[in-house]
Design a protein around this motif. Structure first.
Motif, mmCIF file in Angstrom:
data_model
loop_
_atom_site.group_PDB
_atom_site.id
_atom_site.type_symbol
_atom_site.label_atom_id
_atom_site.label_comp_id
_atom_site.label_asym_id
_atom_site.label_seq_id
_atom_site.Cartn_x
_atom_site.Cartn_y
_atom_site.Cartn_z
ATOM 1 N N VAL A 103 6.505 -12.147 -3.580
ATOM 2 C CA VAL A 103 7.819 -11.679 -3.260
ATOM 3 C C VAL A 103 8.879 -11.463 -4.265
ATOM 4 O O VAL A 103 9.316 -10.497 -4.354
ATOM 5 C CB VAL A 103 8.146 -12.657 -1.967
ATOM 6 N N GLU A 104 8.836 -12.373 -4.965
ATOM 7 C CA GLU A 104 9.807 -12.409 -5.887
ATOM 8 C C GLU A 104 9.512 -11.114 -6.899
ATOM 9 O O GLU A 104 10.679 -10.393 -7.372
ATOM 10 C CB GLU A 104 9.793 -13.726 -7.026
ATOM 11 N N GLU A 105 8.283 -11.008 -7.171
ATOM 12 C CA GLU A 105 8.032 -9.617 -8.283
ATOM 13 C C GLU A 105 8.265 -8.344 -7.554
ATOM 14 O O GLU A 105 8.733 -7.514 -8.082
ATOM 15 C CB GLU A 105 6.474 -9.711 -8.462
ATOM 16 N N TRP A 152 -2.031 12.999 -1.250
ATOM 17 C CA TRP A 152 -3.457 13.610 -1.155
ATOM 18 C C TRP A 152 -4.017 12.467 0.076
ATOM 19 O O TRP A 152 -5.066 12.703 0.285
ATOM 20 C CB TRP A 152 -4.070 13.597 -2.315
ATOM 21 N N GLY A 153 -3.314 11.473 0.250
ATOM 22 C CA GLY A 153 -3.946 10.291 1.244
ATOM 23 C C GLY A 153 -4.729 9.285 0.474
ATOM 24 O O GLY A 153 -5.134 8.321 1.050
ATOM 25 N N ASP A 154 -4.540 9.227 -0.784
ATOM 26 C CA ASP A 154 -5.235 8.483 -1.672
ATOM 27 C C ASP A 154 -4.047 7.043 -1.602
ATOM 28 O O ASP A 154 -2.844 7.134 -1.626
ATOM 29 C CB ASP A 154 -5.395 8.709 -2.912
ATOM 30 N N ALA A 155 -4.752 6.059 -1.432
ATOM 31 C CA ALA A 155 -3.942 4.694 -1.422
ATOM 32 C C ALA A 155 -3.935 3.938 -2.524
ATOM 33 O O ALA A 155 -4.992 3.619 -3.278
ATOM 34 C CB ALA A 155 -4.447 3.830 -0.260
ATOM 35 N N ASP A 156 -2.681 3.623 -3.136
ATOM 36 C CA ASP A 156 -2.498 2.741 -4.187
ATOM 37 C C ASP A 156 -2.313 1.276 -3.559
ATOM 38 O O ASP A 156 -1.352 1.240 -3.251
ATOM 39 C CB ASP A 156 -1.475 3.368 -5.116
ATOM 40 N N VAL A 157 -2.919 0.358 -3.990
ATOM 41 C CA VAL A 157 -2.954 -0.989 -3.265
ATOM 42 C C VAL A 157 -2.393 -2.078 -4.532
ATOM 43 O O VAL A 157 -3.262 -1.864 -5.444
ATOM 44 C CB VAL A 157 -4.068 -1.564 -2.504
ATOM 45 N N ASN A 158 -1.358 -2.601 -4.474
ATOM 46 C CA ASN A 158 -0.786 -3.684 -5.336
ATOM 47 C C ASN A 158 -0.558 -4.915 -4.740
ATOM 48 O O ASN A 158 -0.283 -4.941 -3.330
ATOM 49 C CB ASN A 158 0.154 -2.996 -6.051
ATOM 50 N N ARG A 216 0.991 -1.059 0.056
ATOM 51 C CA ARG A 216 0.151 0.061 -0.120
ATOM 52 C C ARG A 216 0.910 1.167 -0.012
ATOM 53 O O ARG A 216 1.804 1.175 1.064
ATOM 54 C CB ARG A 216 -0.808 -0.118 1.323
ATOM 55 N N LYS A 217 0.660 2.038 -0.912
ATOM 56 C CA LYS A 217 1.451 3.398 -1.069
ATOM 57 C C LYS A 217 0.587 4.391 -1.084
ATOM 58 O O LYS A 217 -0.475 4.800 -2.268
ATOM 59 C CB LYS A 217 2.276 3.188 -2.320
#
Length: 192
Positions: A85-87, A75-81, A70-71
């Protein structure tokens, strides 16, 4: 009080007793040796199997386990990917190399952000210079040895040829040599 011993079967009793004691001692020693060997071989096999299984487990974990990253932006919007682990490791490595900056600790424990080229220059330049110097020194030493060898061989051959010619000239001036040469010519030209 009177004690009487019958000695008729004493030898048989002693032989039987000693035989049983020896048999028991040998049996005990063989059992101990077998236990040691089994424990040693078993330990080696167990260690090998555990290592193999652990490696397989770690490799499986790295290639198949999904993690969520989670990044948040400014603006506090979260980008969840979601990555394996390898990737994720490959992604982070690629970002670091593309960015050409990564964090290192110096000998005092301070964290510094430096470029990849600075890192190589700081850590490997002196090593590379030393290796290049060693190779160049060896190369020039080999050339020097080859030049010395060639010069010596040339000097030796030239000196030998000069001495041979000089000695031959001295001999040809000698009367004895001219007489031998004349005799050889007369033998060669004689016809019967």
């Amino acid at each position: 009080m009177k004690i009487t011993f019958e000695m008729d079967n004493l030898q048989d009793l002693i032989e039987k007793s000693v035989s049983e004691n020896i048999e028991e001692a040998v049996k005990s020693q063989v059992e101990d040796t077998i236990k040691e060997q089994v424990a040693k071989l078993g330990g080696d096999i167990i260690s090998e199997v555990v290592t193999k299984n652990f490696n397989e487990f770690v490799n499986d974990y790295i290639t198949n386990t999904k993690i969520t990253v989670r990044k948040e932006d400014f603006w506090g919007d979260a980008d969840v990917n979601e990555y394996t682990v390898e990737e994720y490791i490959k992604k982070c490595l690629k970002e670091r190399l593309d960015n050409e900056k990564f964090k290192t600790k110096d000998k005092h424990g301070h964290i510094n952000e430096i470029s990849f080229s600075e890192y190589i220059k700081n850590n490997y330049t002196s090593y590379m210079d030393d290796e290049i110097k060693k190779k160049m020194d060896k190369y020039f030493d080999d050339i020097r040895k080859q030049i010395n060898k060639t010069m010596k061989e040339t000097f030796d051959n030239t000196t030998k040829n000069m001495l041979s010619n000089t000695v031959l000239n001295i001999l040809t001036q000698n009367n004895t040599y001219r007489q031998i040469e004349s005799n050889i010519k007369s033998i060669a030209t004689k016809q019967d």
